[in-house]
Enzyme design. Structure first.
Site, mmCIF file in Angstrom:
data_model
loop_
_atom_site.group_PDB
_atom_site.id
_atom_site.type_symbol
_atom_site.label_atom_id
_atom_site.label_comp_id
_atom_site.label_asym_id
_atom_site.label_seq_id
_atom_site.Cartn_x
_atom_site.Cartn_y
_atom_site.Cartn_z
ATOM 1 N N VAL A 1 -1.369 0.526 -0.039
ATOM 2 C CA VAL A 1 -1.323 -0.189 -1.321
ATOM 3 C C VAL A 1 -1.827 0.693 -2.465
ATOM 4 O O VAL A 1 -1.966 0.247 -3.598
ATOM 5 C CB VAL A 1 -2.194 -1.476 -1.285
ATOM 6 C CG1 VAL A 1 -1.731 -2.410 -0.172
ATOM 7 C CG2 VAL A 1 -3.682 -1.172 -1.130
ATOM 8 N N HIS B 1 2.892 -3.872 1.871
ATOM 9 C CA HIS B 1 1.668 -4.633 1.606
ATOM 10 C C HIS B 1 1.313 -4.662 0.124
ATOM 11 O O HIS B 1 0.184 -4.965 -0.244
ATOM 12 C CB HIS B 1 0.507 -4.070 2.447
ATOM 13 C CG HIS B 1 0.729 -4.249 3.920
ATOM 14 N ND1 HIS B 1 0.207 -3.417 4.872
ATOM 15 C CD2 HIS B 1 1.462 -5.173 4.602
ATOM 16 C CE1 HIS B 1 0.597 -3.812 6.084
ATOM 17 N NE2 HIS B 1 1.363 -4.873 5.934
#
Ligand SMILES: [Zn+2]
Length: 258
Positions: A114, A130
């Site tokens: 991320v 994600h």
């Protein structure tokens, strides 16, 4: 160790050159080499602080304003992670992927990270399973906005387009993978005849399924990892070593001889 030699790198480079549709899959191992702690395992955030509640998404939906207040003044593991994320820089492994895309070989990069470091290194076609911690996402229309460009005067912030509630793009526990990213992944994997897997043991769904799908349809897998993983047995070439050194060497070899 035996495979991380010149012959194995040559073989992997040859597979990448011959492939029509190369897709990459990356995970925490790549981020760790930029100083970002993993969630689990030695030095992991959850290992140190304990597992977080598994219903983060339900808690967000029940009280988005409180969830935003917690996010804006984080404590514990999230604070530690946030401080590292804001100063982390891409490493040579990230730049190698951007170079492979620039060379017209890599079609799509799927990442479980991320941290935004693939984009920071110049990768353009990136599917962040994600999410991306620098973005907010509308829970209604799925549009994304840079966090630093949305007004946080009133919480929760609202989507400028549809007035839906904005949430951090980072996928919470209990939250489904955003449908647009999932379709992008499925499309990339469907056409993929060679997948380069780096810094992940790919044991968490949906990422775990992608290399197996590629293999099942006769595509080749190349793995770059410090350790043997559950995928190793399925890989045409498995390169052992840190991605900061293995990936630039591999990509250098691909570009040099194409
Ligand atoms: Zn919206």
């Amino acid at each position: 160790m035996a495979q991380s030699n010149s012959t194995a790198v040559d073989r992997a480079a040859e597979l990448l050159r011959r492939a029509r549709h190369v897709v990459a899959l990356t995970g925490a191992g790549l981020s760790v080499e930029s100083g970002i702690p993993p969630f689990r395992g030695p030095g992991g955030l959850w290992t140190k602080y304990g597992e977080p509640p598994m219903n983060g998404y339900q808690r967000f939906l029940a009280d988005p304003a409180t969830a935003w207040r917690e996010q804006l003044s984080p404590s514990g593991p999230i604070r530690e992670l946030w401080e590292v994320l804001t100063t982390a820089r891409p490493n040579p492994g990230h730049y190698a992927f951007a170079q492979l895309e620039d060379a017209g070989i890599l079609r799509c990069l799927i990442t479980q990270n991320v941290d935004n470091l693939h984009r920071a290194a110049g990768s353009r076609v990136v599917a962040e399973i994600h999410g991306n911690y620098t973005l907010a996402r509308c829970v209604q229309c799925v549009r994304r906005f840079p966090l630093d460009q949305i007004s946080l005067a009133d919480l929760p912030p609202r989507c400028p387009d549809c007035a839906g509630i904005l949430k951090s793009d980072t996928v919470s526990f209990g939250e489904p993978i955003p449908p647009d990213v999932l379709s992008q992944c499925f499309e990339a994997v469907e056409g993929c005849d060679c997948m380069l897997v780096a810094g992940t043991s790919a044991t968490v769904y949906p990422a775990a399924q992608f290399p197996l799908d590629v293999r099942q349809r006769g595509g080749e897998l190349i793995e770059v990892n410090l350790y043997e993983t559950e995928l190793t047995a399925y890989c045409a070439v498995s390169l052992r070593g840190p991605s900061t050194s293995v990936l630039p060497e591999l990509v250098g070899r691909v570009i040099q001889s194409s």
